[in-house]
Structure formats: C-alpha cells, structure tokens
Design a protein around this motif. Structure first.
Motif, PDB file in Angstrom:
ATOM      1  N   CYS A   1     -24.272 -31.473 -34.522  1.00 27.15           N
ATOM      2  CA  CYS A   1     -25.532 -31.026 -33.924  1.00 27.15           C
ATOM      3  C   CYS A   1     -25.571 -29.527 -33.659  1.00 27.15           C
ATOM      4  CB  CYS A   1     -25.775 -31.708 -32.580  1.00 27.15           C
ATOM      5  SG  CYS A   1     -25.772 -33.471 -32.670  1.00 27.15           S
ATOM      6  N   MET A   2     -24.407 -28.864 -33.707  1.00 24.94           N
ATOM      7  CA  MET A   2     -24.359 -27.459 -33.327  1.00 24.94           C
ATOM      8  C   MET A   2     -24.331 -26.550 -34.549  1.00 24.94           C
ATOM      9  SD  MET A   2     -24.528 -27.440 -30.148  1.00 24.94           S
ATOM     10  CE  MET A   2     -23.852 -27.521 -28.495  1.00 24.94           C
ATOM     11  N   LEU A   3     -25.308 -25.658 -34.651  1.00 22.29           N
ATOM     12  CA  LEU A   3     -25.304 -24.675 -35.728  1.00 22.29           C
ATOM     13  C   LEU A   3     -24.555 -23.425 -35.293  1.00 22.29           C
ATOM     14  CD1 LEU A   3     -29.014 -25.074 -36.776  1.00 22.29           C
ATOM     15  CD2 LEU A   3     -27.072 -25.398 -38.314  1.00 22.29           C
ATOM     16  N   HIS A   4     -24.723 -23.084 -34.019  1.00 23.56           N
ATOM     17  CA  HIS A   4     -24.064 -21.883 -33.482  1.00 23.56           C
ATOM     18  C   HIS A   4     -23.892 -22.048 -31.982  1.00 23.56           C
ATOM     19  CE1 HIS A   4     -23.080 -17.782 -32.517  1.00 23.56           C
ATOM     20  NE2 HIS A   4     -24.142 -17.686 -31.732  1.00 23.56           N
ATOM     21  N   THR A   5     -22.733 -21.640 -31.454  1.00 24.11           N
ATOM     22  CA  THR A   5     -22.532 -21.728 -30.009  1.00 24.11           C
ATOM     23  C   THR A   5     -21.915 -20.432 -29.486  1.00 24.11           C
ATOM     24  OG1 THR A   5     -20.354 -22.735 -30.345  1.00 24.11           O
ATOM     25  CG2 THR A   5     -22.192 -24.241 -29.941  1.00 24.11           C
ATOM     26  N   ALA A   6     -22.378 -20.003 -28.332  1.00 24.90           N
ATOM     27  CA  ALA A   6     -21.757 -18.876 -27.626  1.00 24.90           C
ATOM     28  C   ALA A   6     -21.419 -19.361 -26.229  1.00 24.90           C
ATOM     29  CB  ALA A   6     -22.704 -17.689 -27.584  1.00 24.90           C
ATOM     30  N   LEU A   7     -20.133 -19.565 -25.983  1.00 27.99           N
ATOM     31  CA  LEU A   7     -19.688 -20.133 -24.710  1.00 27.99           C
ATOM     32  C   LEU A   7     -19.254 -19.046 -23.731  1.00 27.99           C
ATOM     33  CD1 LEU A   7     -19.296 -22.938 -26.333  1.00 27.99           C
ATOM     34  CD2 LEU A   7     -17.535 -23.331 -24.633  1.00 27.99           C
ATOM     35  N   SER A   8     -19.523 -19.317 -22.469  1.00 25.86           N
ATOM     36  CA  SER A   8     -18.989 -18.460 -21.420  1.00 25.86           C
ATOM     37  C   SER A   8     -18.456 -19.402 -20.350  1.00 25.86           C
ATOM     38  CB  SER A   8     -20.104 -17.563 -20.884  1.00 25.86           C
ATOM     39  OG  SER A   8     -19.716 -17.013 -19.663  1.00 25.86           O
ATOM     40  N   VAL A   9     -17.147 -19.397 -20.168  1.00 21.95           N
ATOM     41  CA  VAL A   9     -16.504 -20.403 -19.318  1.00 21.95           C
ATOM     42  C   VAL A   9     -15.512 -19.743 -18.369  1.00 21.95           C
ATOM     43  CG1 VAL A   9     -14.972 -22.427 -19.343  1.00 21.95           C
ATOM     44  CG2 VAL A   9     -16.739 -22.212 -21.072  1.00 21.95           C
ATOM     45  N   GLY A  10     -15.461 -20.277 -17.131  1.00 19.86           N
ATOM     46  CA  GLY A  10     -14.384 -19.921 -16.220  1.00 19.86           C
ATOM     47  C   GLY A  10     -14.537 -18.640 -15.455  1.00 19.86           C
ATOM     48  N   LYS A  11     -15.767 -18.125 -15.362  1.00 16.58           N
ATOM     49  CA  LYS A  11     -15.955 -16.902 -14.579  1.00 16.58           C
ATOM     50  C   LYS A  11     -16.615 -17.182 -13.228  1.00 16.58           C
ATOM     51  CE  LYS A  11     -17.822 -14.445 -17.916  1.00 16.58           C
ATOM     52  NZ  LYS A  11     -18.667 -13.378 -18.409  1.00 16.58           N
ATOM     53  N   ASN A  12     -16.719 -18.488 -12.931  1.00 12.31           N
ATOM     54  CA  ASN A  12     -17.364 -18.888 -11.681  1.00 12.31           C
ATOM     55  C   ASN A  12     -16.391 -18.636 -10.524  1.00 12.31           C
ATOM     56  OD1 ASN A  12     -18.772 -20.108  -9.658  1.00 12.31           O
ATOM     57  ND2 ASN A  12     -19.298 -21.913 -10.864  1.00 12.31           N
ATOM     58  N   VAL A  13     -16.656 -17.548  -9.812  1.00  9.02           N
ATOM     59  CA  VAL A  13     -15.661 -17.082  -8.851  1.00  9.02           C
ATOM     60  C   VAL A  13     -16.152 -17.170  -7.404  1.00  9.02           C
ATOM     61  CG1 VAL A  13     -14.309 -15.584 -10.325  1.00  9.02           C
ATOM     62  CG2 VAL A  13     -16.478 -14.773  -9.423  1.00  9.02           C
ATOM     63  N   VAL A  14     -16.982 -18.168  -7.115  1.00 10.33           N
ATOM     64  CA  VAL A  14     -17.491 -18.301  -5.753  1.00 10.33           C
ATOM     65  C   VAL A  14     -16.393 -18.858  -4.840  1.00 10.33           C
ATOM     66  CG1 VAL A  14     -19.167 -19.459  -4.287  1.00 10.33           C
ATOM     67  CG2 VAL A  14     -19.837 -18.637  -6.519  1.00 10.33           C
ATOM     68  N   ARG A  15     -16.108 -18.140  -3.791  1.00  6.48           N
ATOM     69  CA  ARG A  15     -15.182 -18.664  -2.783  1.00  6.48           C
ATOM     70  C   ARG A  15     -16.012 -19.203  -1.626  1.00  6.48           C
ATOM     71  NH1 ARG A  15     -12.504 -17.885  -6.435  1.00  6.48           N
ATOM     72  NH2 ARG A  15     -10.947 -16.307  -6.907  1.00  6.48           N
ATOM     73  N   LYS A  16     -15.342 -19.732  -0.623  1.00  2.00           N
ATOM     74  CA  LYS A  16     -16.048 -20.383   0.472  1.00  2.00           C
ATOM     75  C   LYS A  16     -17.066 -19.487   1.174  1.00  2.00           C
ATOM     76  CE  LYS A  16     -15.085 -24.419   2.993  1.00  2.00           C
ATOM     77  NZ  LYS A  16     -14.019 -25.352   3.140  1.00  2.00           N
ATOM     78  N   GLU A  17     -16.638 -18.322   1.597  1.00  3.43           N
ATOM     79  CA  GLU A  17     -17.507 -17.502   2.440  1.00  3.43           C
ATOM     80  C   GLU A  17     -18.186 -16.333   1.723  1.00  3.43           C
ATOM     81  OE1 GLU A  17     -18.473 -18.392   5.328  1.00  3.43           O
ATOM     82  OE2 GLU A  17     -17.095 -20.078   5.469  1.00  3.43           O
ATOM     83  N   THR A  18     -17.469 -15.699   0.853  1.00  2.00           N
ATOM     84  CA  THR A  18     -18.059 -14.516   0.215  1.00  2.00           C
ATOM     85  C   THR A  18     -18.161 -14.712  -1.282  1.00  2.00           C
ATOM     86  OG1 THR A  18     -15.872 -13.552   0.189  1.00  2.00           O
ATOM     87  CG2 THR A  18     -17.390 -12.750   1.884  1.00  2.00           C
ATOM     88  N   PHE A  19     -19.057 -13.971  -1.872  1.00  2.00           N
ATOM     89  CA  PHE A  19     -19.224 -14.045  -3.318  1.00  2.00           C
ATOM     90  C   PHE A  19     -18.484 -12.873  -3.932  1.00  2.00           C
ATOM     91  CE2 PHE A  19     -21.738 -12.981  -7.162  1.00  2.00           C
ATOM     92  CZ  PHE A  19     -21.407 -14.119  -7.887  1.00  2.00           C
ATOM     93  N   VAL A  20     -17.483 -13.170  -4.736  1.00  2.00           N
ATOM     94  CA  VAL A  20     -16.694 -12.111  -5.351  1.00  2.00           C
ATOM     95  C   VAL A  20     -17.446 -11.574  -6.557  1.00  2.00           C
ATOM     96  CG1 VAL A  20     -14.464 -11.514  -6.363  1.00  2.00           C
ATOM     97  CG2 VAL A  20     -14.611 -13.310  -4.626  1.00  2.00           C
ATOM     98  N   LYS A  21     -17.798 -10.318  -6.480  1.00  2.00           N
ATOM     99  CA  LYS A  21     -18.529  -9.722  -7.594  1.00  2.00           C
ATOM    100  C   LYS A  21     -17.568  -9.309  -8.702  1.00  2.00           C
ATOM    101  CE  LYS A  21     -22.924  -8.121  -5.962  1.00  2.00           C
ATOM    102  NZ  LYS A  21     -23.924  -7.101  -6.130  1.00  2.00           N
ATOM    103  N   THR A  22     -17.791  -9.833  -9.878  1.00  2.00           N
ATOM    104  CA  THR A  22     -17.015  -9.382 -11.032  1.00  2.00           C
ATOM    105  C   THR A  22     -17.890  -8.399 -11.789  1.00  2.00           C
ATOM    106  OG1 THR A  22     -17.910 -11.073 -12.466  1.00  2.00           O
ATOM    107  CG2 THR A  22     -15.938 -11.651 -11.210  1.00  2.00           C
ATOM    108  N   LYS A  23     -17.325  -7.807 -12.819  1.00  2.00           N
ATOM    109  CA  LYS A  23     -18.091  -6.864 -13.627  1.00  2.00           C
ATOM    110  C   LYS A  23     -19.371  -7.507 -14.158  1.00  2.00           C
ATOM    111  CE  LYS A  23     -16.287  -2.826 -15.803  1.00  2.00           C
ATOM    112  NZ  LYS A  23     -15.295  -2.220 -16.643  1.00  2.00           N
TER     113      LYS A  23
END
Ligand code: 8DG
Ligand code: MN
Ligand code: MN
Length: 377
Positions: free
Chosen positions: A238-260
């Motif tokens: 079913c897939m002709l083309h895929t662009a994946l973005s995985v594993g950058k979900n960096v939310v901790r309990k209290e603060t949101f860690v800003k990545t680039k």
C-alpha cells in the motif's frame, strides 16, 4: 469603541480562536481574492512577503467570521485585521465587481507557474522560483530535467504522481484509508484508536490529504507502533513512499524539553509520524482510467494517551486557528501550548497543565469552546 459593529453579531476579536469561523460563509468573493493576494505575497515578494501574506490571511479570516454578506464598505471599515490595503481591495470589488490588483496577479505567468510547482509534493516557493528562473514552465519540464535539477525523493514522487496528488481527496477515500489502518492496527496492537483529523475533522468534504491520529488507552502501548504499522502497510503493497520521523517525543512530566526540531517551526511537533504516499483503491464510480488505484497523501501520527487531547487539537487545525490559539495562550496567559501539552510559565519552574479532552484545554485558557466545524480560519 467597536459598538457600531456589535449589532451584526460579529465578534471583533484580536485572535481568531476567540470567534467562530465556519467553512461556509457569506463573503467568498472577497476571501477568494484575499487568498490570491496572500499566495502572491508569499510567492513573489520574498522580502516582506510573510507579513503581507499574514495581513491578507487575517483579513480573510475576519470576513469568514462575518455573519452576513458585506454590501457596504462602512460595515467593516472598523474591523481589526481588515487593514488599509484589504479595505481597498474590498472597495474595488464592491464598486467594480473585481479587484484590478487580483486581475493583474491572475494574468501573470510567473504566478501560475509558481502555483503549479508548489503543487508538487516536496517543492516549496524557493525551489519553485529556482526552477522558474531556469526557464522551466511545466511539470513535464521538471520531469524531463529530473537529473540536472537533482530532484529529491519527495519531488520525484511529486512529479510522478502529480495528477493523482492534486486531485481532491473525498470522504469515502478518507474512510477507506482509516479502515485499512484500523484493520492493520488490530493485528499489531488491539484497542488502538485511529481518528480522522485535519480538514475532514473540521467538516470539509474534500482535502489535499488524509490525516489520521492514532493512540491507545494505555500510555506505553504506542511505543514502536508506527514502525510496525508502516512495515505492515508496506508488506501489503500500500505504500508508494514513506518519510518517517520517530523517537523525538521528549515530553517529560513537568517541562517540555525543546529540541532543535521544536524550535525551527511553530506548527511542527515531535510526535512519531509518517508522511506517506499511499495507493488507495478506486471506488466503483471513479472509472475514468484503467488504473485500479490512485496515489494519495496520508499523514499517520501517533500520540500517547496523556497527550491525546493536545495532539487532537493541534492536528484538527486549521493551521491559522492553532497559530492564533498558541499565540493567545502565550501572550495573554503565559501558557506554552503545543501538540504535546501545555505548561504554565507564570510559575517557576513552569508547571504542566493536564487535560483529557479539548474542552478542558479551552477552559484552562479561559476561552469559550469553539466547535471543530468553526475552526476553519
Ligand atoms: P487539507 O489537508 O484538507 O488541505 O487541510 P488540513 O487538513 O487542514 O491541512 P494539513 O496540512 O493536512 O494539516 C493538518 C493539521 O495538522 C494542521 O492544522 C496543522 C497540524 N500540524 C501539526 N503539526 C504539524 C506538522 O508537523 N506538519 C504539518 N503539516 N501539520 C501539522 O499539529
Ligand atoms: Mn489534511
Ligand atoms: Mn496533513
């Protein structure tokens, strides 16, 4: 000061998220003109383009919220966000039936070519300008010069499936993709949810892609889910083309860690996602060609249950609604809001505010709830 417009029941608010913007409204002849002016500003005038484009977009949003057809300029001359330039355009249309400025844009070849090229998946305005300045005018030109132009993978697929990807997606197509995704999810991880978000979630009857938000009632059951799902869909062909973005979900309990990645673009988030081009079976009524399938743009987004309400709000859109909501949250409430959560920055350290549905988010922001169908700014 604005009491003169109150009796039309238009809310002249500073932020779009403070009023309703329905899909069907009364001022299409003006908003269509503004859409062209907005595009022209962002395509052609690359120096001041962004702020001019924003001004036209804001004027257009105001007119979409206006509860009846505008017939006299004095009705709207005091509306915030309808600036001098926009008023001139409206006046022209009221007096002559058209805007000369818009007519000039429509008869400009460059505008049409940039419009054509930015319709190619993976091609933004600056690439479109580059191709135009090299003398290219059609998608065939781009196809023929793929090597020399050094097209990236997305652009190659964009040219290859140009017609399919520019044909509007309808609701039956969206439901077909959703069904396929749910079937496959059931085989990988039972009890997952897969909700159609984006324009279809706001009641649009067609769109440029299909956005599906996937989650599971148990927080950690979504880990690794996207890769498994995409692998299954790939195996099925079913897939002709895929662009994946995985594993950058960096939310901790209290603060949101800003990545680039979070700092670069305000609408971007760090949820696991796959931007795909999928093969979708054609329905019985689409018998205009011998192909049994059509290429469609599909966005698959995965979110853990604790972030669900925020991801839903973010991905339902519209883009402008969310921009205004996030700006309002920050400027008026010192709350940082994105597709992962919200954080109260009036406190040090910032404190995370939890929410289990969209209503709770609006409540925390001291805003009246805006129905999804009224977020079409
Ligand atoms: P359409 O496809 O019917 O033309 O309109 P749409 O569904 O409103 O637009 P979209 O481009 O598919 O985007 C859907 C929503 O997703 C939009 O309100 C913005 C939101 N969104 C995020 N994060 C990101 C991101 O990283 N990229 C994109 N393209 N959209 C994002 O919350
Ligand atoms: Mn969409
Ligand atoms: Mn999308």
């Amino acid at each position: 000061a604005r009491s003169d417009i109150d009796h039309f029941s238009y809310q002249d608010t500073k932020y779009e998220c403070q009023r309703r913007t329905p899909l069907n409204h009364h001022n299409k002849k003006f908003t269509e003109a503004f859409e062209i002016l907005e595009k022209h500003a962002s395509y052609i005038d690359r120096e001041h383009g962004e702020s001019r484009a924003l001004a036209f977009r804001k004027a257009s949003c105001a007119l979409k919220s206006y509860p009846r057809e505008i017939t006299r300029i004095d009705e709207i001359s005091k509306i915030t966000h309808v600036g001098e330039h926009s008023l001139r355009v409206i006046t022209d249309i009221l007096e002559n039936g058209y805007s000369e400025e818009v007519q000039d844009i429509i008869s400009c070849e460059m505008f049409h070519v940039i419009e054509l090229f930015t319709g190619i998946y993976g091609c933004g305005p600056s690439t479109a300008h580059k191709w135009y300045s090299l003398g290219h005018r059609t998608t065939q030109d781009i196809k023929d010069n793929a090597e020399i132009l050094n097209l990236n993978v997305q652009q190659k697929y964009g040219v290859e499936f140009y017609d399919d990807l520019n044909a509007p997606v309808d609701m039956p197509d969206a439901l077909r993709i959703q069904r396929l995704v749910v079937e496959q999810l059931d085989l990988i991880q039972p009890s997952c949810s897969a909700e159609i978000v984006g324009g279809f979630g706001r009641g649009k009857q067609c769109g440029h892609d299909i956005d599906i938000l996937i989650s599971h009632p148990e927080e950690d059951k979504v880990e690794g889910l996207l890769v498994k799902l995409v692998n299954r869909l790939t195996t099925l062909g079913c897939m002709l083309h895929t662009a994946l973005s995985v594993g950058k979900n960096v939310v901790r309990k209290e603060t949101f860690v800003k990545t680039k990645a979070t700092q670069t673009r305000s609408t971007m988030d760090n949820l696991d996602r796959c931007f795909a081009i999928m093969k979708v079976e054609k329905s019985a009524t689409d018998n205009d060609s011998c192909n049994s399938w059509i290429a469609r743009r599909v966005d698959l987004i995965i979110t853990p249950s604790s972030q669900y309400a925020f991801s839903l709000l973010g991905w339902i859109g519209s883009k402008q609604f969310n921009r205004s909501l996030r700006l309002y949250a920050w400027k008026e409430m010192k709350i940082h809001l994105n597709s992962h959560g919200m954080w109260d920055h009036k406190l040090t350290p910032p404190k995370r505010i939890l929410a289990t549905d969209e209503e709770e988010i609006f409540k925390a922001l001291h805003l009246d709830f805006v129905e999804r169908k009224d977020r079409n700014c």
